[in-house]
Design a protein around this motif. Structure first.
Motif, PDB file in Angstrom:
ATOM      1  N   ALA A  29     -29.682  37.416   6.518  1.00  0.00           N
ATOM      2  CA  ALA A  29     -31.029  37.392   5.954  1.00  0.00           C
ATOM      3  C   ALA A  29     -31.009  37.113   4.458  1.00  0.00           C
ATOM      4  CB  ALA A  29     -31.734  38.719   6.242  1.00  0.00           C
ATOM      5  N   TYR A  30     -29.991  37.594   3.752  1.00  0.00           N
ATOM      6  CA  TYR A  30     -29.907  37.416   2.299  1.00  0.00           C
ATOM      7  C   TYR A  30     -28.656  36.633   1.927  1.00  0.00           C
ATOM      8  CZ  TYR A  30     -33.393  41.128   2.389  1.00  0.00           C
ATOM      9  OH  TYR A  30     -34.508  41.883   2.640  1.00  0.00           O
ATOM     10  N   ALA A  31     -28.397  35.570   2.696  1.00  0.00           N
ATOM     11  CA  ALA A  31     -27.184  34.787   2.440  1.00  0.00           C
ATOM     12  C   ALA A  31     -27.190  34.160   1.058  1.00  0.00           C
ATOM     13  CB  ALA A  31     -27.034  33.703   3.516  1.00  0.00           C
ATOM     14  N   GLY A  32     -28.353  33.758   0.556  1.00  0.00           N
ATOM     15  CA  GLY A  32     -28.419  33.095  -0.741  1.00  0.00           C
ATOM     16  C   GLY A  32     -28.506  34.026  -1.921  1.00  0.00           C
ATOM     17  N   ALA A  33     -28.502  35.354  -1.684  1.00  0.00           N
ATOM     18  CA  ALA A  33     -28.649  36.290  -2.793  1.00  0.00           C
ATOM     19  C   ALA A  33     -27.581  37.375  -2.791  1.00  0.00           C
ATOM     20  CB  ALA A  33     -30.035  36.939  -2.746  1.00  0.00           C
ATOM     21  N   LEU A  34     -26.474  37.145  -2.071  1.00  0.00           N
ATOM     22  CA  LEU A  34     -25.421  38.148  -2.021  1.00  0.00           C
ATOM     23  C   LEU A  34     -24.650  38.200  -3.330  1.00  0.00           C
ATOM     24  CD1 LEU A  34     -24.062  37.546   1.593  1.00  0.00           C
ATOM     25  CD2 LEU A  34     -25.550  39.397   0.800  1.00  0.00           C
ATOM     26  N   PRO A  35     -24.134  39.362  -3.697  1.00  0.00           N
ATOM     27  CA  PRO A  35     -23.411  39.480  -4.977  1.00  0.00           C
ATOM     28  C   PRO A  35     -22.170  38.601  -5.034  1.00  0.00           C
ATOM     29  CG  PRO A  35     -23.987  41.649  -4.112  1.00  0.00           C
ATOM     30  CD  PRO A  35     -24.292  40.672  -3.035  1.00  0.00           C
ATOM     31  N   GLU A  36     -21.547  38.371  -3.883  1.00  0.00           N
ATOM     32  CA  GLU A  36     -20.302  37.624  -3.890  1.00  0.00           C
ATOM     33  C   GLU A  36     -20.496  36.162  -4.294  1.00  0.00           C
ATOM     34  OE1 GLU A  36     -20.474  36.920   0.945  1.00  0.00           O
ATOM     35  OE2 GLU A  36     -19.474  38.686   0.077  1.00  0.00           O
ATOM     36  N   SER A  37     -21.716  35.615  -4.169  1.00  0.00           N
ATOM     37  CA  SER A  37     -21.970  34.219  -4.558  1.00  0.00           C
ATOM     38  C   SER A  37     -22.751  34.106  -5.869  1.00  0.00           C
ATOM     39  CB  SER A  37     -22.741  33.505  -3.441  1.00  0.00           C
ATOM     40  OG  SER A  37     -24.014  34.114  -3.252  1.00  0.00           O
ATOM     41  N   LEU A  38     -22.819  35.192  -6.628  1.00  0.00           N
ATOM     42  CA  LEU A  38     -23.621  35.175  -7.856  1.00  0.00           C
ATOM     43  C   LEU A  38     -23.061  34.191  -8.880  1.00  0.00           C
ATOM     44  CD1 LEU A  38     -25.919  36.338  -9.546  1.00  0.00           C
ATOM     45  CD2 LEU A  38     -24.362  38.176 -10.266  1.00  0.00           C
ATOM     46  N   GLU A  39     -21.774  34.206  -9.122  1.00  0.00           N
ATOM     47  CA  GLU A  39     -21.183  33.299 -10.109  1.00  0.00           C
ATOM     48  C   GLU A  39     -21.348  31.852  -9.697  1.00  0.00           C
ATOM     49  OE1 GLU A  39     -20.103  34.106 -12.993  1.00  0.00           O
ATOM     50  OE2 GLU A  39     -20.527  36.233 -12.636  1.00  0.00           O
ATOM     51  N   ALA A  40     -21.170  31.577  -8.411  1.00  0.00           N
ATOM     52  CA  ALA A  40     -21.343  30.187  -7.945  1.00  0.00           C
ATOM     53  C   ALA A  40     -22.783  29.731  -8.140  1.00  0.00           C
ATOM     54  CB  ALA A  40     -20.946  30.086  -6.477  1.00  0.00           C
ATOM     55  N   ARG A  41     -23.742  30.611  -7.864  1.00  0.00           N
ATOM     56  CA  ARG A  41     -25.148  30.231  -8.052  1.00  0.00           C
ATOM     57  C   ARG A  41     -25.488  30.039  -9.521  1.00  0.00           C
ATOM     58  NH1 ARG A  41     -28.019  34.587  -6.392  1.00  0.00           N
ATOM     59  NH2 ARG A  41     -26.236  35.793  -5.637  1.00  0.00           N
ATOM     60  N   ASP A  63     -24.222  47.510  -1.093  1.00  0.00           N
ATOM     61  CA  ASP A  63     -23.222  48.537  -1.399  1.00  0.00           C
ATOM     62  C   ASP A  63     -23.457  49.785  -0.561  1.00  0.00           C
ATOM     63  OD1 ASP A  63     -22.028  46.889  -3.204  1.00  0.00           O
ATOM     64  OD2 ASP A  63     -23.010  47.775  -4.972  1.00  0.00           O
ATOM     65  N   ALA A  64     -24.728  50.151  -0.350  1.00  0.00           N
ATOM     66  CA  ALA A  64     -25.022  51.312   0.487  1.00  0.00           C
ATOM     67  C   ALA A  64     -24.548  51.084   1.921  1.00  0.00           C
ATOM     68  CB  ALA A  64     -26.520  51.610   0.461  1.00  0.00           C
ATOM     69  N   LEU A  65     -24.807  49.880   2.440  1.00  0.00           N
ATOM     70  CA  LEU A  65     -24.328  49.551   3.779  1.00  0.00           C
ATOM     71  C   LEU A  65     -22.802  49.545   3.834  1.00  0.00           C
ATOM     72  CD1 LEU A  65     -26.815  46.703   4.754  1.00  0.00           C
ATOM     73  CD2 LEU A  65     -26.781  49.042   5.628  1.00  0.00           C
ATOM     74  N   SER A  66     -22.179  49.022   2.791  1.00  0.00           N
ATOM     75  CA  SER A  66     -20.710  48.980   2.766  1.00  0.00           C
ATOM     76  C   SER A  66     -20.123  50.383   2.697  1.00  0.00           C
ATOM     77  CB  SER A  66     -20.234  48.135   1.579  1.00  0.00           C
ATOM     78  OG  SER A  66     -20.716  46.810   1.685  1.00  0.00           O
ATOM     79  N   ALA A 104     -32.996  38.628  -7.575  1.00  0.00           N
ATOM     80  CA  ALA A 104     -32.973  39.579  -6.452  1.00  0.00           C
ATOM     81  C   ALA A 104     -31.582  40.127  -6.164  1.00  0.00           C
ATOM     82  CB  ALA A 104     -33.532  38.916  -5.189  1.00  0.00           C
ATOM     83  N   THR A 105     -30.564  39.534  -6.784  1.00  0.00           N
ATOM     84  CA  THR A 105     -29.182  39.959  -6.482  1.00  0.00           C
ATOM     85  C   THR A 105     -28.925  41.425  -6.786  1.00  0.00           C
ATOM     86  OG1 THR A 105     -28.336  37.716  -6.762  1.00  0.00           O
ATOM     87  CG2 THR A 105     -26.764  39.524  -7.022  1.00  0.00           C
ATOM     88  N   PRO A 106     -29.366  42.012  -7.912  1.00  0.00           N
ATOM     89  CA  PRO A 106     -29.089  43.446  -8.147  1.00  0.00           C
ATOM     90  C   PRO A 106     -29.641  44.347  -7.050  1.00  0.00           C
ATOM     91  CG  PRO A 106     -29.776  42.389 -10.178  1.00  0.00           C
ATOM     92  CD  PRO A 106     -29.980  41.378  -9.103  1.00  0.00           C
TER      93      PRO A 106
END
Length: 538
Positions: free
Chosen positions: A206-218, A370-373, A361-363
């Motif tokens: 659902a949030y593939a484009g806003a995940l923290p892991e792709s923040l630098e690439a975006r 992080d809560a889910l993890s 929206a990334t934060p």
């Protein structure tokens, strides 16, 4: 009173009341002996159960039964003495089936007759659990005391066998309950992990484009898009200036045939080719700017090619018309390029806005992710611990099933006792004699208290305060001594008749006297004893 006078008075009282006290003592002693001999014998049968330590080293395979041996022994004792179990044993063995006894009375008699006592195998002392933890090996005994030796041994052995069986069942039930609990926990955590992983996968999708892991690439993509937009704006401005120049030339503001000998289209072609070579080293082949340059180069080449062909054929007619046609063609191409650049700028602007929204929206997405993890990590840690404990529970259940853990073992079954342990007839007779003497003394004292007549000069002086002048001794009347002797003989005869009645009605006293004489070492003095004890003649 002077102590000497007191002692003398007591002695005189004892002599006076001796004819009355002797029959009381004799009769009380005889009745006590008869009572002791009528008591049924008591036989005690004892079974010893050893508690063995596990056969497998605890460091290698540990049982999951946490109930200590003392606690299990107490639990088993309560189960053995339970009403249902005791009633069944009473009915099977026919115990205490006497008239006048209720079922509760019979049950209480059996409980009082049974004794479960712990024994330390190391020291031989009882109650080794009183002051600390139990040792690895210890034992306990089950003793049953009844008037029937065979039934006492049978009940003791049945209690011992049932204790062993119940211990095995208690340990097996606890091990199985532990195994079932950890099995259910393992299944529950496995399902929870699957659900949590599915939830995380759906969240990522659902949030593939806003995940923290792709923040630098975006962020990098957004920077390149902004640079491309600036380049498109610059290129659009250049094309608009060229379009204005072409419009001025077509309107006659500028002469169409200048003194210059270089064709503007060819100059533009060379300029575009140099720009393409320069940007190919920095941009990807499918970059919008690279595609735009290639399209513009293709359009300019298409414009220059007919001129080159006309020059080669030597056609010289209508150069001015050709120049106007070329200007119109180039004007159309530049307009088309401006439109394409504007479209690309709109698409890039939309992409940049989407990237900016996802970056903002990334934060929030990062916090939720992080809560889910963390929840997933906690479940994984808990599942790992439960899996380890489940393996231990499975090992413990296998140990209990194979009887390689701590167990109860009967090392000494109860045997039928040959000699009774009670009652202690000597003790009963001694107590009866003491009680008879006390009763006779009490009766003598009571009679003395009731008869207040002074019996000596000292007593008269104490009671009346007068000292007698002469103390005349008691003078027996004629026949008085004879009557006293007759009373004594009557008391002795009454005692003999009482003993005879006990011998005939209550209990034969002959065997009792024989056993007492034999125990005292006087059996040889009794008639018939020596012949009975002599070995048979061959």
């Amino acid at each position: 009173m002077d102590p000497k006078e007191m002692i003398g008075e007591i002695g005189r009282t004892a002599r006076r009341r001796l004819p009355m006290a002797l029959p009381v003592v004799a009769l009380g002693t005889a009745l006590t002996i008869a009572f002791a001999m009528t008591r049924p014998p008591s036989f005690e049968a004892t079974a010893k159960i050893l508690v063995e330590s596990p056969r497998v080293a605890v460091d290698l395979a540990r049982s999951t039964v946490t109930l200590s041996a003392p606690a299990r022994l107490q639990l088993i004792e309560e189960q053995l003495m339970a009403r249902e179990n005791v009633d069944g044993l009473l009915d099977r063995m026919g115990l205490f089936d006497r008239p006048g006894l209720t079922q509760a009375d019979r049950r209480e008699l059996l409980r009082e007759a049974t004794l479960i006592q712990s024994i330390s195998t190391a020291t031989g002392e009882t109650n080794p659990w009183g002051g600390g933890g139990s040792a690895g090996l210890f034992a306990f005994t089950i003793s049953v005391t009844l008037d029937d030796a065979e039934k006492a041994a049978a009940i003791a052995n049945e209690f011992a066998a049932e204790a062993v069986t119940r211990n095995r069942l208690v340990r097996a039930d606890q091990a199985e309950d532990t195994l079932a609990y950890f099995r259910s926990e393992d299944d529950r955590l496995a399902a929870a992990l699957d659900a949590k992983e599915a939830e995380i996968a759906a969240f990522k999708e659902a949030y593939a484009g806003a995940l923290p892991e792709s923040l630098e690439a975006r962020r990098g993509t957004l920077g390149r898009l902004r640079e491309d937009l600036l380049e498109i704006d610059r290129r659009t401005m250049e094309l608009e200036e060229k379009l204005a120049d072409l419009g001025a030339a077509a309107a006659g503001v500028r002469p169409l045939d200048g003194a210059t000998t270089v064709d503007p289209a060819e100059a533009r072609l060379r300029e575009l080719e140099l720009a393409l070579i320069s940007k190919q080293g920095r941009l990807a082949p499918n970059h919008p700017e690279i595609r735009s340059l290639r399209e513009e180069i293709a359009a300019v080449r298409a414009l220059v090619a007919p001129r080159a062909a006309g020059a080669r054929t030597g056609a010289a007619d209508g150069p001015l018309a050709e120049r106007r046609a070329a200007i119109e063609n180039q004007n159309a191409q530049i307009t088309s390029q401006i439109e394409r650049l504007t479209t690309q700028a709109g698409e890039m602007t939309a992409q940049a806005e989407a990237l900016e929204a996802s970056i903002r929206a990334t934060p929030r997405i990062a916090i939720e992710f992080d809560a889910l993890s963390r929840s997933l990590t906690e479940l994984q840690t808990l599942r790992t611990d439960v899996t380890r404990r489940y393996a231990e529970a499975r090992t413990g259940a296998e140990l209990e099933a194979s009887e390689r853990s701590e167990r109860f073992q009967i090392v000494e079954p109860a045997e039928v006792p040959e000699l009774p342990i009670g009652p202690d007839r000597k003790k009963i007779a001694a107590l009866g004699l003491a009680a008879s003497i006390a009763l006779a003394g009490g009766l003598a004292m009571l009679l003395e208290f009731l008869n207040t007549a002074p019996r000596s000069s000292a007593a008269m002086e104490r009671q009346l305060g007068l000292r007698p002048v002469v103390a005349i001794p008691y003078v027996h009347a004629p026949g008085e001594r004879s009557r006293r002797r007759l009373r004594l003989l009557a008391a002795i005869a009454l005692l003999v008749l009482g003993v005879g009645a006990v011998d005939r009605i209550v209990l034969p006293l002959g065997p009792t006297v024989t056993r007492l004489a034999t125990a005292a070492g006087l059996g040889a003095l009794l008639p018939g004893t020596a012949e009975a004890d002599a070995p048979p003649k061959l």
